[in-house]
Write a protein that holds these residues in place. Structure first.
Motif, PDB file in Angstrom:
ATOM      1  N   LEU A  54       0.547  -1.155  -0.145  1.00 40.21           N
ATOM      2  CA  LEU A  54      -0.529  -0.205   0.245  1.00 40.21           C
ATOM      3  C   LEU A  54       0.720   0.939   0.118  1.00 40.21           C
ATOM      4  O   LEU A  54       0.742   2.461  -0.905  1.00 40.21           O
ATOM      5  CB  LEU A  54      -0.575  -0.326   1.515  1.00 40.21           C
ATOM      6  N   ALA A  55       1.772   1.607   0.717  1.00 39.99           N
ATOM      7  CA  ALA A  55       2.621   2.102   0.570  1.00 39.99           C
ATOM      8  C   ALA A  55       3.467   2.658   0.178  1.00 39.99           C
ATOM      9  O   ALA A  55       3.680   3.720  -0.835  1.00 39.99           O
ATOM     10  CB  ALA A  55       3.602   2.471   1.745  1.00 39.99           C
ATOM     11  N   THR A  56       4.239   1.953  -1.415  1.00 41.81           N
ATOM     12  CA  THR A  56       4.125   1.726  -2.362  1.00 41.81           C
ATOM     13  C   THR A  56       3.741   1.990  -3.798  1.00 41.81           C
ATOM     14  O   THR A  56       3.967   2.996  -4.360  1.00 41.81           O
ATOM     15  CB  THR A  56       4.551   0.302  -3.179  1.00 41.81           C
ATOM     16  N   ALA A  57       2.612   1.998  -3.120  1.00 39.92           N
ATOM     17  CA  ALA A  57       1.609   2.213  -4.410  1.00 39.92           C
ATOM     18  C   ALA A  57       1.431   3.482  -4.238  1.00 39.92           C
ATOM     19  O   ALA A  57       1.090   4.501  -5.049  1.00 39.92           O
ATOM     20  CB  ALA A  57      -0.451   1.388  -4.408  1.00 39.92           C
ATOM     21  N   ILE A  58       1.095   4.134  -2.604  1.00 44.00           N
ATOM     22  CA  ILE A  58       0.328   5.496  -2.752  1.00 44.00           C
ATOM     23  C   ILE A  58       2.006   6.468  -3.034  1.00 44.00           C
ATOM     24  O   ILE A  58       1.753   6.940  -3.730  1.00 44.00           O
ATOM     25  CB  ILE A  58       0.217   5.839  -1.996  1.00 44.00           C
ATOM     26  N   ALA A  59       3.052   5.458  -2.993  1.00 42.29           N
ATOM     27  CA  ALA A  59       4.154   6.673  -3.491  1.00 42.29           C
ATOM     28  C   ALA A  59       4.343   6.703  -5.057  1.00 42.29           C
ATOM     29  O   ALA A  59       4.026   7.703  -5.198  1.00 42.29           O
ATOM     30  CB  ALA A  59       5.370   6.022  -2.755  1.00 42.29           C
ATOM     31  N   ILE A  60       3.819   5.618  -5.753  1.00 42.63           N
ATOM     32  CA  ILE A  60       3.556   6.131  -7.118  1.00 42.63           C
ATOM     33  C   ILE A  60       2.859   6.538  -7.471  1.00 42.63           C
ATOM     34  O   ILE A  60       3.532   7.593  -8.646  1.00 42.63           O
ATOM     35  CB  ILE A  60       3.960   4.510  -7.674  1.00 42.63           C
ATOM     36  N   LEU A  61       1.518   6.873  -7.169  1.00 41.19           N
ATOM     37  CA  LEU A  61       1.071   7.825  -7.694  1.00 41.19           C
ATOM     38  C   LEU A  61       1.244   9.059  -6.791  1.00 41.19           C
ATOM     39  O   LEU A  61       0.756  10.461  -8.004  1.00 41.19           O
ATOM     40  CB  LEU A  61      -0.427   6.589  -6.585  1.00 41.19           C
ATOM     41  N   GLY A  62       1.260   9.154  -5.978  1.00 44.03           N
ATOM     42  CA  GLY A  62       2.205  11.022  -5.429  1.00 44.03           C
ATOM     43  C   GLY A  62       2.901  11.166  -6.504  1.00 44.03           C
ATOM     44  O   GLY A  62       2.824  12.157  -6.982  1.00 44.03           O
ATOM     45  N   VAL A  63       3.787  10.878  -7.577  1.00 39.90           N
ATOM     46  CA  VAL A  63       4.653  10.738  -8.076  1.00 39.90           C
ATOM     47  C   VAL A  63       3.976  11.416  -9.219  1.00 39.90           C
ATOM     48  O   VAL A  63       3.932  12.123 -10.410  1.00 39.90           O
ATOM     49  CB  VAL A  63       6.111   9.918  -8.215  1.00 39.90           C
ATOM     50  N   GLY A  67       2.849  14.504  -6.145  1.00 45.57           N
ATOM     51  CA  GLY A  67       2.425  15.155  -4.826  1.00 45.57           C
ATOM     52  C   GLY A  67       0.656  14.744  -4.015  1.00 45.57           C
ATOM     53  O   GLY A  67       0.594  15.166  -2.802  1.00 45.57           O
ATOM     54  N   PHE A  68      -0.209  14.843  -5.083  1.00 42.35           N
ATOM     55  CA  PHE A  68      -1.382  14.905  -4.766  1.00 42.35           C
ATOM     56  C   PHE A  68      -2.053  13.699  -4.202  1.00 42.35           C
ATOM     57  O   PHE A  68      -2.728  14.044  -2.496  1.00 42.35           O
ATOM     58  CB  PHE A  68      -3.034  15.399  -5.802  1.00 42.35           C
ATOM     59  N   ALA A  69      -1.098  12.519  -4.637  1.00 43.08           N
ATOM     60  CA  ALA A  69      -2.068  11.090  -3.826  1.00 43.08           C
ATOM     61  C   ALA A  69      -1.070  11.120  -2.758  1.00 43.08           C
ATOM     62  O   ALA A  69      -1.279  10.103  -1.695  1.00 43.08           O
ATOM     63  CB  ALA A  69      -1.717  10.172  -4.599  1.00 43.08           C
ATOM     64  N   TRP A  70      -0.149  11.966  -1.878  1.00 46.85           N
ATOM     65  CA  TRP A  70       0.696  10.782  -0.515  1.00 46.85           C
ATOM     66  C   TRP A  70      -0.362  11.620   0.285  1.00 46.85           C
ATOM     67  O   TRP A  70       0.679  11.161   1.383  1.00 46.85           O
ATOM     68  CB  TRP A  70       2.055  12.040  -1.371  1.00 46.85           C
ATOM     69  N   MET A  71      -1.023  12.208   0.371  1.00 49.46           N
ATOM     70  CA  MET A  71      -2.741  12.649   1.554  1.00 49.46           C
ATOM     71  C   MET A  71      -2.682  11.128   1.816  1.00 49.46           C
ATOM     72  O   MET A  71      -3.921  11.522   2.848  1.00 49.46           O
ATOM     73  CB  MET A  71      -3.390  13.467   0.711  1.00 49.46           C
ATOM     74  N   LEU A  72      -2.720  10.337   0.527  1.00 51.68           N
ATOM     75  CA  LEU A  72      -3.334   8.970   1.468  1.00 51.68           C
ATOM     76  C   LEU A  72      -2.370   8.527   2.183  1.00 51.68           C
ATOM     77  O   LEU A  72      -2.973   7.064   3.083  1.00 51.68           O
ATOM     78  CB  LEU A  72      -3.445   8.268   0.572  1.00 51.68           C
ATOM     79  N   PHE A  73      -1.365   8.623   2.794  1.00 54.48           N
ATOM     80  CA  PHE A  73      -0.308   7.877   3.492  1.00 54.48           C
ATOM     81  C   PHE A  73      -0.810   7.723   4.613  1.00 54.48           C
ATOM     82  O   PHE A  73      -0.638   7.164   5.555  1.00 54.48           O
ATOM     83  CB  PHE A  73       0.844   9.021   4.209  1.00 54.48           C
ATOM     84  N   PRO A  74      -1.631   8.761   5.340  1.00 49.56           N
ATOM     85  CA  PRO A  74      -2.481   8.486   6.626  1.00 49.56           C
ATOM     86  C   PRO A  74      -3.315   7.039   6.846  1.00 49.56           C
ATOM     87  O   PRO A  74      -3.884   6.702   8.066  1.00 49.56           O
ATOM     88  CB  PRO A  74      -3.535   9.576   7.412  1.00 49.56           C
ATOM     89  N   ILE A  75      -3.560   6.757   5.829  1.00 52.68           N
ATOM     90  CA  ILE A  75      -4.434   5.515   5.287  1.00 52.68           C
ATOM     91  C   ILE A  75      -3.626   4.178   6.218  1.00 52.68           C
ATOM     92  O   ILE A  75      -3.564   3.260   6.035  1.00 52.68           O
ATOM     93  CB  ILE A  75      -4.840   4.882   4.538  1.00 52.68           C
TER      94      ILE A  75
END
Length: 164
Positions: A54-63, A67-75
């Motif tokens: 999940l963290a890897t997917a959020i990091a890739i989506l953030g790129v 950076g918008f998808a990095w707001m999903l890290f609290p999940i």
């Protein structure tokens, strides 16, 4: 009815209308506290892998989203609850660790499947109990004194962990 006749659904019906031990319909056998503990320890490894994916997917989506998808890290803080909700609320009614030990979560009287929301609340109550020593002791005490080995959070939601 036997297991090879049409219309027989093991764990979901009780053709004779008889009750087994612990108030469960005949096809159910309660899960031991030791089996549940081993299943949880196995699930910790699966939760770690799930969180890493999940963290890897959020990091890739953030790129990709600048950076918008990095707001999903609290999940990631509730990834254990998500894991339980997805697996227990799914068609097999059990986490991967529970499947390895032949356990599943059911409503003890009817055998109905657990929905996504109930599975999430079940996991949330478990993690609240395990995060506080006194609540955890009280939760486990229910399992030790009851013949059906249902823990406190199982009783609150009307669920049971049984062997397949």
């Amino acid at each position: 009815m036997t297991d090879f006749q049409p219309g027989y659904h093991p764990g979901y019906t009780n053709p004779a209308g008889m009750q087994g031990s612990g108030g469960f319909p005949v096809p159910y056998v309660r899960a031991s506290l030791g089996g549940r503990t081993v299943a949880y320890l196995l699930d910790l490894a699966f939760i770690f892998v799930f969180t890493a994916v999940l963290a890897t997917a959020i990091a890739i989506l953030g790129v990709l989203t600048f950076g918008f998808a990095w707001m999903l890290f609290p999940i990631l803080g509730i990834s254990g609850i998500l894991y339980s909700a997805i697996t227990v609320g799914g068609p097999k009614q059990s986490t991967l660790g529970m499947r390895m030990l032949g356990l599943r979560v059911v409503a003890p009287e009817s055998g109905r499947p657990v929905d996504f929301l109930t599975a999430a609340v079940h996991a949330l109550l478990f993690y609240v109990a395990i995060s506080t020593f006194l609540l955890w002791c009280l939760d486990v005490l229910f399992g030790l004194v009851r013949s059906d080995r249902r823990l406190g959070h199982d009783l609150l939601l009307g669920l049971a962990v049984v062997r397949d």
